[in-house]
Design a protein around this motif. Sequence first.
Motif, mmCIF file in Angstrom:
data_model
loop_
_atom_site.group_PDB
_atom_site.id
_atom_site.type_symbol
_atom_site.label_atom_id
_atom_site.label_comp_id
_atom_site.label_asym_id
_atom_site.label_seq_id
_atom_site.Cartn_x
_atom_site.Cartn_y
_atom_site.Cartn_z
ATOM 1 N N HIS A 99 0.685 -1.163 0.073
ATOM 2 C CA HIS A 99 0.195 0.004 0.008
ATOM 3 C C HIS A 99 0.900 1.291 -0.026
ATOM 4 O O HIS A 99 0.439 2.284 0.478
ATOM 5 C CB HIS A 99 -0.978 -0.020 1.206
ATOM 6 N N GLY A 100 2.440 0.997 -0.274
ATOM 7 C CA GLY A 100 3.098 2.501 -0.497
ATOM 8 C C GLY A 100 3.750 2.928 0.870
ATOM 9 O O GLY A 100 4.217 4.016 0.584
ATOM 10 N N MET A 101 3.409 2.171 1.626
ATOM 11 C CA MET A 101 4.182 2.814 3.129
ATOM 12 C C MET A 101 5.596 2.519 3.098
ATOM 13 O O MET A 101 5.956 1.526 2.575
ATOM 14 C CB MET A 101 3.385 2.179 4.322
ATOM 15 N N SER A 102 6.307 3.542 3.830
ATOM 16 C CA SER A 102 7.720 3.282 4.139
ATOM 17 C C SER A 102 7.698 2.203 4.841
ATOM 18 O O SER A 102 7.014 1.675 5.861
ATOM 19 C CB SER A 102 8.327 4.673 4.544
ATOM 20 N N GLY A 103 9.162 1.563 5.113
ATOM 21 C CA GLY A 103 9.435 0.344 5.967
ATOM 22 C C GLY A 103 8.930 1.106 7.518
ATOM 23 O O GLY A 103 8.365 0.229 8.410
ATOM 24 N N ALA A 104 9.492 2.009 8.007
ATOM 25 C CA ALA A 104 8.920 2.639 9.335
ATOM 26 C C ALA A 104 7.693 2.928 9.565
ATOM 27 O O ALA A 104 6.978 2.504 10.731
ATOM 28 C CB ALA A 104 9.645 3.839 9.524
ATOM 29 N N GLN A 105 6.997 3.587 8.658
ATOM 30 C CA GLN A 105 5.577 3.592 8.787
ATOM 31 C C GLN A 105 4.785 2.310 8.956
ATOM 32 O O GLN A 105 3.866 2.087 9.757
ATOM 33 C CB GLN A 105 4.896 4.498 7.804
ATOM 34 N N GLY A 106 5.068 1.401 7.987
ATOM 35 C CA GLY A 106 4.466 0.232 7.936
ATOM 36 C C GLY A 106 4.619 -0.588 9.285
ATOM 37 O O GLY A 106 3.705 -1.112 9.691
ATOM 38 N N ARG A 107 6.020 -0.600 9.929
ATOM 39 C CA ARG A 107 6.290 -1.321 11.078
ATOM 40 C C ARG A 107 5.178 -0.461 12.065
ATOM 41 O O ARG A 107 4.993 -1.165 13.097
ATOM 42 C CB ARG A 107 7.539 -1.100 11.271
ATOM 43 N N GLU A 108 5.389 0.690 12.074
ATOM 44 C CA GLU A 108 4.525 1.449 13.082
ATOM 45 C C GLU A 108 3.024 1.323 13.247
ATOM 46 O O GLU A 108 2.458 0.780 14.062
ATOM 47 C CB GLU A 108 4.821 2.969 13.011
ATOM 48 N N ARG A 109 2.525 1.153 12.021
ATOM 49 C CA ARG A 109 1.092 0.805 11.863
ATOM 50 C C ARG A 109 0.894 -0.757 12.238
ATOM 51 O O ARG A 109 -0.073 -0.823 12.797
ATOM 52 C CB ARG A 109 0.647 1.123 10.260
ATOM 53 N N SER A 110 1.722 -1.337 11.673
ATOM 54 C CA SER A 110 1.568 -2.877 12.039
ATOM 55 C C SER A 110 1.816 -3.204 13.604
ATOM 56 O O SER A 110 0.662 -3.904 14.016
ATOM 57 C CB SER A 110 2.651 -3.812 11.258
ATOM 58 N N MET A 111 2.391 -2.615 14.064
ATOM 59 C CA MET A 111 2.432 -2.837 15.776
ATOM 60 C C MET A 111 1.360 -2.265 16.483
ATOM 61 O O MET A 111 0.751 -2.719 17.308
ATOM 62 C CB MET A 111 3.649 -2.251 16.336
ATOM 63 N N SER A 112 0.987 -0.993 15.698
ATOM 64 C CA SER A 112 -0.232 -0.641 16.598
ATOM 65 C C SER A 112 -1.602 -1.597 16.256
ATOM 66 O O SER A 112 -2.240 -1.353 17.400
ATOM 67 C CB SER A 112 -0.611 0.955 15.791
ATOM 68 N N GLU A 113 -1.837 -2.133 15.196
ATOM 69 C CA GLU A 113 -2.809 -3.009 14.877
ATOM 70 C C GLU A 113 -2.656 -4.307 15.853
ATOM 71 O O GLU A 113 -3.549 -4.759 16.398
ATOM 72 C CB GLU A 113 -2.930 -3.210 13.493
ATOM 73 N N LEU A 114 -1.404 -4.666 16.000
ATOM 74 C CA LEU A 114 -1.209 -5.860 16.668
ATOM 75 C C LEU A 114 -1.274 -5.580 18.238
ATOM 76 O O LEU A 114 -1.866 -6.391 18.940
ATOM 77 C CB LEU A 114 0.272 -6.344 16.621
ATOM 78 N N GLU A 115 -1.265 -4.522 18.715
ATOM 79 C CA GLU A 115 -1.672 -4.074 20.010
ATOM 80 C C GLU A 115 -2.974 -4.177 20.364
ATOM 81 O O GLU A 115 -3.512 -4.465 21.402
ATOM 82 C CB GLU A 115 -1.040 -2.661 20.454
#
Length: 249
Positions: free
Chosen positions: A106-122
């Motif tokens: 979806h075009g996210m940078s590595g840092a943004q993707g990791r941040e969003r992913s961890m947020s959803e996993l939380e």
Amino acid sequence: MTTHALSITGVSHSFGARKALVDVNLDVAPGQFCALLGLNGAGKTTLFSLITRLYDNVSGTIEVLGHDVRRQPVKALQHLGVVFQNRTVDSDLSVLQNLTYHAALHGMSGAQGRERSMSELERIGLASRAHDKIRSLSGGQARRVEIARALVHRPALLLLDEPTIGLDVGSRQDIQDHVRSLMQEDGLGVLWATHLMDEVQDADQAVVLHHGKVLASGTVRTVIERQGASSIKDAFTGLTGPTVTEDAA
């Protein structure tokens, strides 16, 4: 006027001579839970395949947040999250890798993707399992990961096709509770396809699909009252015939 998360108007689809969907109309508003009720073969998966562009609809229109899926597929799919009936996460990748790969698509940078992913996993209570492989999770946990992955890009509409099939009662309820909380927190429009009548609540919207045709729509309570029934199971049986199996009770 508020734009619907999903708007389906006059959609039909055939496989050769077999009509899978006939003039289907359906709307899902932001922050609304809509249960698409139907037995196997009703056309639920075909409809999902049209919404997600796995199939091409040649009659009627399908819009996601006002974007026509045929004319503006990229914009439409940007606002769409999907959980398919069959598991689509990669068992050999970690939980976090599955989510960050989706974020990259979806075009996210590595840092943004990791941040969003961890947020959803939380939010699903699995942040501590981020580096575990999918194959080490229970069926219910893997399903929650699929939901988290579908939400990494923050869609306006979430489609779930029989998301609790094969799960135990506790896991089924956990998935339902999580999706409903997301709907309230994020204003997410939800289209939940199921043949399990205990997965719907009176205030939900319901669309009864049978042999490709919409037989009833409205709130669950309205559908029950119109059929003069005592429950959604009885209303469904009255509309479709006495073919509801025990696991659909």
